[in-house]
Design a protein around this motif. Structure first.
Motif, short mmCIF file in Angstrom:
data_model
loop_
_atom_site.label_atom_id
_atom_site.label_comp_id
_atom_site.label_asym_id
_atom_site.label_seq_id
_atom_site.Cartn_x
_atom_site.Cartn_y
_atom_site.Cartn_z
N MET A 159 0.77 -1.51 -0.33
CA MET A 159 -0.24 0.00 -0.46
C MET A 159 0.80 1.38 -0.24
N GLY A 160 2.10 1.18 0.96
CA GLY A 160 2.59 2.45 0.77
C GLY A 160 3.75 3.04 0.21
N GLN A 161 4.02 1.58 -1.18
CA GLN A 161 4.13 1.88 -1.99
C GLN A 161 3.30 2.49 -3.64
N ILE A 162 2.31 2.00 -3.02
CA ILE A 162 1.24 2.24 -4.15
C ILE A 162 1.01 4.32 -4.02
N TRP A 163 1.10 4.26 -2.79
CA TRP A 163 0.66 5.94 -2.40
C TRP A 163 2.06 6.75 -2.55
N GLU A 164 3.19 5.69 -2.47
CA GLU A 164 4.79 6.51 -2.73
C GLU A 164 4.12 6.85 -4.30
N ILE A 165 4.04 6.35 -5.31
CA ILE A 165 3.47 6.36 -6.81
C ILE A 165 2.73 7.40 -6.71
N VAL A 166 1.79 7.68 -6.56
CA VAL A 166 0.63 8.61 -6.16
C VAL A 166 0.92 10.32 -6.12
N ILE A 167 1.81 10.03 -5.35
CA ILE A 167 1.86 11.43 -4.95
C ILE A 167 3.29 11.69 -6.05
N LYS A 168 4.04 11.21 -6.29
CA LYS A 168 5.32 11.12 -7.22
C LYS A 168 5.16 11.32 -8.42
N TYR A 169 3.51 11.00 -9.07
CA TYR A 169 3.36 11.09 -10.42
C TYR A 169 2.13 10.95 -11.32
N TRP A 170 1.41 11.81 -9.47
CA TRP A 170 0.16 12.18 -10.15
C TRP A 170 -0.14 13.41 -11.36
N PRO A 171 0.74 13.97 -11.61
CA PRO A 171 0.28 15.43 -12.58
C PRO A 171 0.35 13.82 -13.94
N MET A 172 1.25 13.18 -14.04
CA MET A 172 1.11 12.28 -15.25
C MET A 172 0.10 11.40 -15.81
N TYR A 173 -0.21 10.99 -14.46
CA TYR A 173 -1.71 9.93 -14.07
C TYR A 173 -3.09 10.68 -14.62
N LEU A 174 -3.05 12.26 -14.08
CA LEU A 174 -3.67 12.81 -14.47
C LEU A 174 -4.29 13.53 -15.68
N ARG A 175 -2.53 13.72 -16.39
CA ARG A 175 -2.32 13.88 -17.83
C ARG A 175 -3.32 12.81 -18.96
N GLY A 176 -2.30 11.76 -18.28
CA GLY A 176 -2.92 10.80 -18.82
C GLY A 176 -4.47 10.43 -18.93
N ALA A 177 -5.63 10.64 -18.03
CA ALA A 177 -6.70 10.18 -17.54
C ALA A 177 -7.10 11.76 -18.16
N GLY A 178 -6.87 12.48 -18.52
CA GLY A 178 -7.57 13.18 -19.27
C GLY A 178 -7.68 13.76 -21.04
N VAL A 179 -6.86 12.98 -21.41
CA VAL A 179 -6.58 12.98 -23.08
C VAL A 179 -6.91 11.38 -23.41
N THR A 180 -6.93 10.30 -22.31
CA THR A 180 -8.23 9.66 -22.25
C THR A 180 -9.82 10.17 -22.38
N LEU A 181 -9.98 11.05 -21.67
CA LEU A 181 -11.45 11.41 -21.62
C LEU A 181 -11.79 12.10 -22.83
N TYR A 182 -10.50 13.37 -22.96
CA TYR A 182 -10.77 13.29 -24.21
C TYR A 182 -11.08 13.47 -25.90
N LEU A 183 -10.12 12.12 -26.01
CA LEU A 183 -10.11 10.94 -26.81
C LEU A 183 -11.09 10.17 -26.95
N SER A 184 -12.14 9.99 -25.72
CA SER A 184 -13.05 8.54 -25.62
C SER A 184 -14.80 9.55 -26.20
N ILE A 185 -14.62 11.33 -25.50
CA ILE A 185 -15.27 12.27 -25.60
C ILE A 185 -15.69 12.60 -26.84
N LEU A 186 -14.81 13.01 -27.73
CA LEU A 186 -14.87 13.70 -29.03
C LEU A 186 -15.26 12.13 -30.14
N GLY A 187 -14.46 10.95 -30.05
CA GLY A 187 -14.60 9.34 -30.43
C GLY A 187 -15.86 9.41 -30.46
N THR A 188 -16.54 9.85 -29.43
CA THR A 188 -17.65 9.18 -29.63
C THR A 188 -18.83 9.58 -29.63
#
Lengths: 248, 245
Positions: free
Chosen positions: A1-30
């Motif tokens: 659990m600690g390991q996962i939390w560490e990743i979230v804290i360290k890389y959350w901007p990348m995840y957020l950007r990735g999720a944003g792109v995913t949503l953007y692609l799927s909304i426009l695509g749909t």
């Protein structure tokens, strides 16, 4: 659990950007896929006229649409992405990656939507068409005022399905280096030298997105259905300003 | 008498099966004509041919003297002149009662919204449904739906109203409320063509009764002539069968 939390804290901007792109692609695509599917589905549900050049034209368009639907439903999107993106590159067009991604998702979704919408239209009782015709409505009026509102309401669950599928399946676009959630997760995994943690986080993010979309669409459906009950209209609403009965 | 619709040598076949054979038939202004006959006799098809929901195979349909089967004439404006009431009501499920009566006025007749609403209200009052403006069709009983369907057709202020077995899909206790509305309209002088199994209605309300059998008009005349003193064996047989039940 600690390991996962560490990743979230360290890389959350990348995840957020990735999720944003995913949503953007799927909304426009749909959305674009829905528009393509709407046009294709309507055309495919037009009865073929008995004679004349319109018959030949409609037949030809239907044949083209049938080929489009067969090809895009019959091949994996990951392969379509490679063929279209690198095919264009070989032909000398340097496509913008994001634009290529949106295009691929749209035409892929369009092929499925065309059949969903055609199904929605043919499921409407012929009495609805006849009543509109009997009132003098032309085919366009019949479609826009009577048939499509009912057909689209009926196929909303299927449209939602396509949306959810798109959120998940845009992950294949990492093959043309679109920086959506899967791509970002792979990058994090590469930097962090571990797989379970980064992908477990991606898993949660994908689920949050699909679940939210499902709930939102369910709400839209309820909105479209209108109130369960109706109120009797009071006499005053007749607009005459006259009250009937005693005391007036 | 002024002819509104005149049908000459009308025929209709589905494939090789002839449903209507050489029909000659006239509707005069202000007249109430009831068409009776067994299922499959072609009476509904005749009605559906008149507003071109079925394409006639041959013959002419003259509306105020012009042949509407002539391709140069707009079928949309012609249909707007005829009101149609269906056996299954066919109200638009996506629209509430008021909008059901407004939509075609706006789309086809291009009436302004306020005027269309006023006219819709007027006819919803005629059928006694003016309190149900916000209801959706599926929330109403069959009899209520059919009365709204009549108001929807009347809102177009048509020259002729066509009724295709308007009470056949109704529960027995709801037949009366619909027939009452129709009777009221007949008394108000509306031109009506009614395909029906309601012999009582035909007898009381019709100016003329048409008996159809196997795609032809077998007998035609006043209600008394056709229903009480029929001349043809087929008519007698049909009446005996229907009146017994």
């Amino acid at each position: 659990m600690g390991q996962i939390w560490e990743i979230v804290i360290k890389y959350w901007p990348m995840y957020l950007r990735g999720a944003g792109v995913t949503l953007y692609l799927s909304i426009l695509g749909t959305v674009f896929g829905f528009i393509i599917g709407l046009l294709a589905g309507i055309i495919r549900s037009i009865p073929v006229p008995e004679d004349g050049w319109k018959r030949i034209l409609l037949r030809a368009v239907n044949a083209i649409l049938a080929v489009y639907i067969a090809i895009f439903r019959g091949t994996p999107m990951i392969v379509q992405a490679m063929v279209i993106y690198y095919g264009a590159a070989q032909a000398g067009f340097e496509m913008d990656r994001m634009a290529a991604g949106i295009m691929i998702v749209s035409i892929n979704t369009g092929a499925y939507m065309a059949e969903i919408i055609r199904g929605g239209i043919i499921s409407i009782d012929t009495g609805q068409f006849e009543a509109a015709q009997a009132l003098g409505m032309n085919p366009v009026q019949t479609m826009t005022k009577v048939v499509l509102p009912q057909a689209i309401r009926n196929i909303l669950p299927a449209i939602g399905n396509e949306f959810v599928i798109n959120i998940k399946d845009t992950s294949v676009l990492n093959v043309i280096s679109i920086t959506e959630l899967y791509f970002q997760t792979s990058t994090v995994a590469g930097i962090h030298f571990s797989f379970f943690g980064p992908f477990f986080i991606a898993c949660i993010l994908y689920f949050i997105m699909t679940y939210a979309v499902t709930r939102i669409l369910r709400m839209v459906e309820k909105r479209l259905d209108g109130p369960k009950n109706y109120a009797l209209t009071s006499r005053a609403r007749k607009g005459k300003g006259v009250q009937y009965g005693e005391g007036n | 008498m002024e002819k509104v619709i005149e049908i000459r040598h009308l025929s209709k076949s589905f494939g090789t099966h002839g449903v209507l054979k050489d029909i000659d038939f006239t509707i005069n202004k202000g007249e109430v004509v009831c068409v009776i006959g067994a299922s499959g006799s072609g009476k509904s098809t005749l009605l559906r041919c008149i507003n071109l929901l079925e394409k006639p195979s041959g013959g002419e349909i003259l509306y105020n003297g012009t042949n509407i089967l002539d391709k140069r004439n707009s079928i949309y404006s012609y249909r707007a002149r005829l009101g149609m009431v269906f056996q299954q009501f066919n109200l638009f499920h996506n629209l509430n009662v008021l909008t059901n009566c407004v939509v075609a006025q706006r789309q086809v007749l291009k009436r302004p919204l306020e005027e269309a609403r006023k006219i819709a209200m007027k006819y919803l009052e005629v059928v006694g449904m003016e309190q149900y403006l916000d209801a959706r069709p599926m929330q109403l009983s069959g009899g209520q739906q059919q009365r709204v369907a009549i108001a929807r057709a009347l809102s177009m202020e048509p020259d002729v109203m066509l009724f295709d077995e308007p009470t056949s899909a109704l529960d027995p206790e709801m037949v009366g409320e619909v027939l009452n509305v129709m009777k009221h309209l007949a008394e108000a002088g509306l031109t009506m063509l009614v395909v029906t199994h309601e012999m009582g209605f035909a007898k009381d309300v019709a100016d003329r009764v048409v008996f159809m059998d196997q795609g032809v008009i077998m007998e035609e005349g006043s209600p008394e002539q056709v229903l009480i003193h029929p001349q043809k064996d087929r008519t007698r047989e049909f009446l005996k069968r229907t009146l017994r039940t």
